[in-house]
Each structure stands twice: as structure tokens, then as C-alpha cells.
Design a protein around this motif. Structure first.
Motif, mmCIF file in Angstrom:
data_model
loop_
_atom_site.group_PDB
_atom_site.id
_atom_site.type_symbol
_atom_site.label_atom_id
_atom_site.label_comp_id
_atom_site.label_asym_id
_atom_site.label_seq_id
_atom_site.Cartn_x
_atom_site.Cartn_y
_atom_site.Cartn_z
ATOM 1 N N ALA A 237 0.825 -1.208 0.000
ATOM 2 C CA ALA A 237 0.000 0.000 0.000
ATOM 3 C C ALA A 237 0.861 1.261 0.000
ATOM 4 N N LYS A 238 1.894 1.277 0.821
ATOM 5 C CA LYS A 238 2.758 2.454 0.923
ATOM 6 C C LYS A 238 3.440 2.755 -0.409
ATOM 7 N N LEU A 239 3.996 1.723 -1.037
ATOM 8 C CA LEU A 239 4.713 1.913 -2.299
ATOM 9 C C LEU A 239 3.761 2.310 -3.416
ATOM 10 N N ALA A 240 2.620 1.636 -3.500
ATOM 11 C CA ALA A 240 1.653 1.960 -4.547
ATOM 12 C C ALA A 240 1.141 3.389 -4.389
ATOM 13 N N LYS A 241 0.887 3.791 -3.158
ATOM 14 C CA LYS A 241 0.384 5.144 -2.904
ATOM 15 C C LYS A 241 1.399 6.196 -3.325
ATOM 16 N N ASP A 242 2.666 5.924 -3.116
ATOM 17 C CA ASP A 242 3.700 6.869 -3.527
ATOM 18 C C ASP A 242 3.714 7.026 -5.041
ATOM 19 N N VAL A 243 3.553 5.925 -5.755
ATOM 20 C CA VAL A 243 3.500 5.993 -7.217
ATOM 21 C C VAL A 243 2.286 6.811 -7.653
ATOM 22 N N ILE A 244 1.140 6.535 -7.051
ATOM 23 C CA ILE A 244 -0.097 7.229 -7.424
ATOM 24 C C ILE A 244 0.013 8.725 -7.156
ATOM 25 N N ASP A 245 0.557 9.090 -5.994
ATOM 26 C CA ASP A 245 0.559 10.493 -5.578
ATOM 27 C C ASP A 245 1.711 11.305 -6.152
ATOM 28 N N SER A 247 4.314 10.222 -8.724
ATOM 29 C CA SER A 247 4.987 9.936 -9.991
ATOM 30 C C SER A 247 4.639 10.930 -11.086
ATOM 31 N N GLY A 248 3.538 11.673 -10.902
ATOM 32 C CA GLY A 248 3.098 12.595 -11.935
ATOM 33 C C GLY A 248 2.375 11.923 -13.081
ATOM 34 N N ARG A 249 2.120 10.628 -12.945
ATOM 35 C CA ARG A 249 1.441 9.869 -13.997
ATOM 36 C C ARG A 249 -0.060 9.799 -13.715
ATOM 37 N N HIS A 250 -0.835 9.679 -14.786
ATOM 38 C CA HIS A 250 -2.280 9.604 -14.675
ATOM 39 C C HIS A 250 -2.822 8.576 -15.657
ATOM 40 N N LEU A 251 -4.001 8.082 -15.356
ATOM 41 C CA LEU A 251 -4.671 7.186 -16.296
ATOM 42 C C LEU A 251 -5.058 7.962 -17.548
ATOM 43 N N LEU A 252 -4.933 7.340 -18.706
ATOM 44 C CA LEU A 252 -5.450 7.953 -19.925
ATOM 45 C C LEU A 252 -6.973 8.035 -19.833
ATOM 46 N N ASP A 253 -7.545 9.002 -20.507
ATOM 47 C CA ASP A 253 -8.992 9.191 -20.432
ATOM 48 C C ASP A 253 -9.757 8.014 -21.039
ATOM 49 N N ASN A 254 -9.227 7.466 -22.116
ATOM 50 C CA ASN A 254 -9.913 6.407 -22.856
ATOM 51 C C ASN A 254 -9.128 5.111 -22.724
ATOM 52 N N TYR A 255 -9.751 4.087 -22.161
ATOM 53 C CA TYR A 255 -9.073 2.812 -21.912
ATOM 54 C C TYR A 255 -8.444 2.228 -23.164
ATOM 55 N N ALA A 256 -9.176 2.200 -24.270
ATOM 56 C CA ALA A 256 -8.665 1.563 -25.484
ATOM 57 C C ALA A 256 -7.416 2.251 -26.015
#
Length: 585
Positions: A237-245, A247-256
Motif C-alpha cells: 500500500a505504501k509503495l503503490a500510494k507513492d507511485v499514485i501520488d 509519480s506525476g502519472r495519470h490514467l489515460l482518459d480512454n481505456y482503449a
């Protein structure tokens, strides 16, 4: 090729050949030929170039095993009479042997390049650190696949040392817990070396951290009985949260969009095989379209995947019924369905762009004009074709990349760790051993993934393990990951994993071609009329095949017999090793 002869071979190639390096824009290889360890790694650029091929060539022979283990064995994909469908795999299986060889090759090359860069004096320390960190991340990824596939495996820390000592063919397997600790140690070192931000497509600190989060989540159930290690869950959880918060990366708007050539190095892709479309040297290219696409999907005559397809069980998970649902009436709230499987009535604007898009039924039945070279029938016995890992035709490839594809050659990236996976890792790790959670941050991660897939859906206010478990299947379907979810589930709840696999619908339908053709020609969806028109029985599900014989031992695949014949120690009980004391970086 045997594991330990592979160790020797990869050390030599990495030292003297550099001939497996790729040559597309991202992975430019040196302009000069025949570099060797004595005259390479003389500047920063050569360090980058020396690592480039670790993103593709050593992994080439894993491609088919990636699908057969990850998707067919897990029940996500149908592949004829494959032993991966029926749990009858043995140590002589060609795809298993190639998979093993490829993973050991990835480790051997990563080890050797890591050592040569470390010994170079001219490059800057910053670049040496960066590229060595890439080597270690790829090495950890290979070991992560090995331990989840084969269980206890040997540790090859340094090829040169093993060869010099003459011990490479007498190694013992190491206990899984120690192998996991070695992976953790390797990724910790990689994170020390890697920068927080790298060039597009390359591994950075957060990529390695994301992989480490997945390793901790997987390890959390090892040796447990009904629950998981809370300390490992907390670390995940700690490591994943650091990546999410951070890394500056975001999910693309469109999955495909994640799986299109134009987005090969999008911010959602954390670790990927990054292929070239060239054939020289062979092994630098993606060939998955050949195995997964129906006949005639591209103009090279190299597609033979139409007789398999996404399984009926995966269709069930998406709420699809290809027999009893008129395509014109089908409701698809989950946008991932169309990005995973083609069904009758589907059209794709991103395939065959030079022809106005891809119409799957017209492709199958209009072979005089639109679908020249196509099958002339619906091939897939499950009623669905694959979508992921397909790039389209050559016009699509050229439009996206500026270069031509070729026979069994394309440069569509194969994403093996994505940001959405990290979101779900975080949600599951926070949930942990509880029956449910309403933790706000876990819900935010879960709802971000589900909300993208089902726009306008009501956000969950609490989640259970079943919620995350299903979401992982739908989100990552076709990406070679599902079997490894079953492996980690079996670490602490073997019976649930067995029950799910035995209860899957792994069989095919019969007489779908008559039904689909009748619909194409008449615009009417009628099972009885279609059967009469084709002089055949009504389309239906084949219930005659027995459920697979899954046992507790099914979650560890057999070592290739070529390896156990060479090294009898691989048949012995695994040994315990204090990896942090024995192996230093």
C-alpha cells in the motif's frame, strides 16, 4: 535451449555481440558494428544503447508463453486443444521451454550489462546509475515471472562468477521465500540508482517502485493460511500510494487508447516490452498479432489466431451472451469489453483506418472487396476475436510509427505493468484481510479505474475482495497477468483458486458461423432460422468437455526436462539462502 547453457550464451552475447540491440526511434543501436566489452560503454550514449535491447530481444521467446500461461491457463482465453486449457502441461512443452529460456536469458543479459556498465570509467556516474537501475529492474521482473511460474528456482546473481567457478550447472533451487526476498533486494537497489523521471518509455524510480508494490502484494500470501502478512500488505500500500501520488502519472482518459501504437510510451505504461518492426536481428520485434488475429487481418499472410479467442468464461464476466443477444440490441456499459474482444456487429475506427475502419462481420464475409485475404467465415469457436496486442494493417502501423510493419514484425509495445494495476494493488492492499473497506483513498483508486471503464457509473462506497478481484480481471484481461493472480491467491487460499478454475466455462460453441453469417446477410438474429439456412444444428455451447483437473500442485508449472536432465540438483529439495548476506550489489 537449456537454462544453464543459456547463462553462458547470454554472457558471451552481451559482452561481445550487442547484436540483439533494437533499431527503432526509442531503441537506437550504435552506428558502428562489432562492438565488444573492450571498446563499448565509452560514453553516456553508449550506456543507454547498451541497455536498449533489454527492453525486447531477451524476452522474445516469452511472448507465446506470456499468453498461454497468463491467459489460456487462467481461463481468459480459448486455444483449441492446448494443454494450457486442460492443465496437462509437461516439462517437454515447447512454449514452456521457450518461456523458461527467455526468462533466464533476460536475467543473464541484465547481469552482464550491469557488470560492464559498472566497470566502465568514461560514462558519468549519473548515467551509469540510471542504466544499471534499468538492468536490475528487468532482472527483478524476470525473477518475478520465474518464481510465480515455477516456484522454487536457482538464483544466478552474477553470470561471470558462476561461469568462472564452474557452478552454473550444479545450482540448487532456492526456496520461494528467499527468491522473493532477492527480488525485493534487487528492486530496492534499482530504486537507489534510478532517477525519478526518465525519457519516455524508459524505466524510472516509480516504475521500479510500482513493481515492488506488486511483489509485496503477491508475497503477502506466501505460506499463509487464509490470511496475508499485514506487514507485506502495508508495504504494498505504501509503495503503490507513492507511485499514485508522486509519480506525476495519470490514467489515460480512454481505456482503449492505452493499447494503440500511437501511445506506446504513454504515461500509463510503467514497464513494457518495446519492440522494433525490423527483422534484423530477429527477436527485436513483436509477433503477437500473428498468434492472436484472424486470418487476413493484415496483408502479410501471417495471422493464424482466429481459431482461438477470449473465453466464454471471460465473456460471462463482461455480461456477454453471444448466442441469445442480437448485436444490434447489445448493451455494453463497460468500454473495456470492446477493447478486449471483438463480437459480431463491432466496428473499430482505429483498425484499417485507410478503409474507413474495421467492420468485423464484413471482414469475415465480404472477401471479394473489403475483406480480401480474410477467412470467409467466422473462425473463433468462442464467438469472439482478440483485440489487445493487435496493431491493424500496415497502413495503421505506418500512420502511427512512420515505418512499415512486416511478416511477424511490428512495434506495438507490450505493457506488462500499468498504472491502473497499481491503483488496484493499492485498493487491495488497503483492504487487506478485512471483509470490506470504506477507506477513502482505496475507494478513490478503485473508482478511478472502474469509472474510466464505465463512464457515469455510480462510485462504490465500500469494496470487498470480490470487487477488486473481478475488477482486476476485466481491467487486465489479455495482458498475461490473470494466471499470476490465481498463483498469489493459491498461496493463502488454495481451495478458492481451485474452485474458481474448475467452475469456469472453458469450452467452445458450435455452429456460430451459420448464426453470424445469417445475421450479416439478412440483418436478422434468429438461432433457428440461421440453423435451417445453414443445414446445421442450432448454435449452442459445448458442455461435453470435463472441467480441468486442478489440484494444489497445478499452481507450479514443471521445470523443463532439458534443464533437469542437465542438472539433477533441480530435482532436489530447494535450499534456504540468506540472500542479503550472500548477494551484494
Amino acid at each position: 535451449m537449456k537454462i544453464f547453457s543459456t547463462i553462458k550464451y547470454t554472457a558471451v552475447v552481451a559482452a561481445f555481440g550487442l547484436g540483439l540491440t533494437s533499431c527503432d526511434d526509442f531503441l537506437n543501436r550504435p552506428a558502428e558494428d562489432n562492438y565488444n566489452a573492450g571498446n563499448f560503454y565509452q560514453n553516456d550514449e553508449q550506456c543507454y544503447q547498451g541497455v536498449n535491447y533489454l527492453y525486447n530481444s531477451p524476452w522474445y521467446d516469452f511472448q507465446r508463453g506470456f499468453i498461454k500461461v497468463g491467459e489460456v491457463l487462467s481461463g481468459n482465453m480459448y486455444w483449441g486443444s492446448s494443454p494450457y486449457l486442460t492443465f496437462t502441461i509437461n516439462g517437454t512443452d515447447e512454449d514452456l521451454v521457450n518461456m523458461s529460456c527467455s526468462l533466464w536469458a533476460a536475467i543473464g543479459h541484465a547481469n552482464t550489462v550491469y557488470n560492464y556498465i559498472g566497470g566502465a570509467s568514461a560514462p558519468s556516474q549519473t548515467v551509469k546509475n540510471y542504466t544499471q537501475g534499468e538492468c536490475l529492474t528487468w532482472k527483478a521482473m524476470a525473477y518475478f515471472y520465474l518464481v510465480r511460474t515455477f516456484g522454487d528456482v536457482p538464483i544466478i546473481h552474477d553470470n561471470t562468477a558462476e561461469i568462472g567457478a564452474g557452478t552454473y550447472s550444479t545450482k540448487f533451487k532456492v526456496q520461494r521465500a528467499d527468491v522473493y526476498e532477492y527480488i525485493v533486494m534487487t528492486l530496492e537497489k534499482a530504486m537507489e540508482l534510478l532517477p525519478p523521471k526518465a525519457a519516455k518509455g524508459r524505466i524510472d524510480y516509480y516504475c521500479a517502485e510500482a513493481l515492488l508494490a506488486k511483489v509485496y502484494l503477491t508475497r503477502s500470501g506466501l505460506g499463509q493460511n487464509g490470511s496475508r502478512s499485514q506487514s507485506d500488505l502495508d508495504m504494498a500500500a505504501k509503495l503503490a500510494k507513492d507511485v499514485i501520488d508522486n509519480s506525476g502519472r495519470h490514467l489515460l482518459d480512454n481505456y482503449a487508447d492505452v493499447f494503440r501504437l500511437a501511445n506506446n510510451d504513454s504515461e500509463e505504461s510503467l514497464i513494457a516490452w518495446r519492440w522494433s518492426s525490423g527483422r534484423e536481428p530477429w527477436t527485436q520485434q513483436n509477433t503477437l498479432q500473428s498468434d492472436l488475429a484472424p486470418t487476413g487481418f493484415d496483408e502479410f499472410g501471417d495471422c493464424w489466431g482466429g481459431y482461438g479467442g477470449p473465453s466464454v468464461d471471460l465473456q460471462d464476466a463482461f455480461g456477454i451472451d453471444v448466442i441469445n443477444t442480437n448485436p444490434a440490441m447489445r448493451i455494453d456499459p463497460d468500454t473495456r469489453r470492446k477493447a478486449v474482444m471483438m463480437l459480431p456487429g463491432d466496428k473499430y475506427e482505429y483498425f484499417w483506418t485507410n478503409k474507413g475502419g474495421f467492420d468485423v462481420l464484413r471482414f469475415c464475409y465480404d472477401t471479394e472487396d473489403y475483406g480480401k485475404g480474410g477467412p470467409g467465415e467466422w473462425q473463433s469457436p468462442t464467438g469472439a476475436y482478440n483485440v489487445k496486442h493487435l496493431y491493424g494493417n500496415n497502413a495503421d502501423h505506418e500512420a502511427a510509427t512512420g515505418v512499415s510493419a512486416g511478416v511477424m514484425c511490428n512495434q506495438l509495445a507490450t505493457h506488462i505493468l500499468r498504472l491502473s494495476d497499481v491503483y488496484l494493488i493499492y485498493a487491495e492492499a488497503v483492504l487487506g484481510n478485512s471483509s470490506e473497506t470504506s477507506d477513502a483513498s482505496a475507494l478513490a483508486a478503485f473508482n478511478a479505474v472502474r469509472g474510466r471503464a464505465i463512464p457515469g457509473s455510480t462510485p462504490y462506497t465500500k469494496i470487498t475482495f470480490d470487487d477488486v478481484w473481478k475488477e482486476r480481471r476485466l481491467e487486465l484481461a489479455g495482458e498475461g497477468d490473470r494466471w499470476y493472480d490465481y498463483v498469489r491467491l493459491a498461496y493463502y487460499d488454495t481451495q478458492r483458486a481451485i474452485n474458481e478454475l474448475v467452475g469456469q466455462r472453458r469450452n467452445s460453441y458450435w455452429n456460430l458461423n451459420g448464426l453470424y453469417k445469417y445475421y450479416y446477410e439478412n440483418g436478422v438474429w434468429d438461432v433457428s432460422k440461421a440453423a435451417a439456412a445453414s443445414d446445421g444444428a442450432e448454435a449452442g455451447y459445448d458442455e461435453t468437455t470435463a472441467a480441468p483437473n486442478v489440484t494444489a500442485s497445478s499452481f507450479t508449472l514443471p521445470f523443463p526436462t532439458t534443464d533437469t536432465a542437465l542438472n539433477k540438483n533441480l530435482l532436489a529439495d530447494p535450499i534456504h539462502e540468506e540472500v542479503r548476506e550472500l548477494y551484494a550489489y
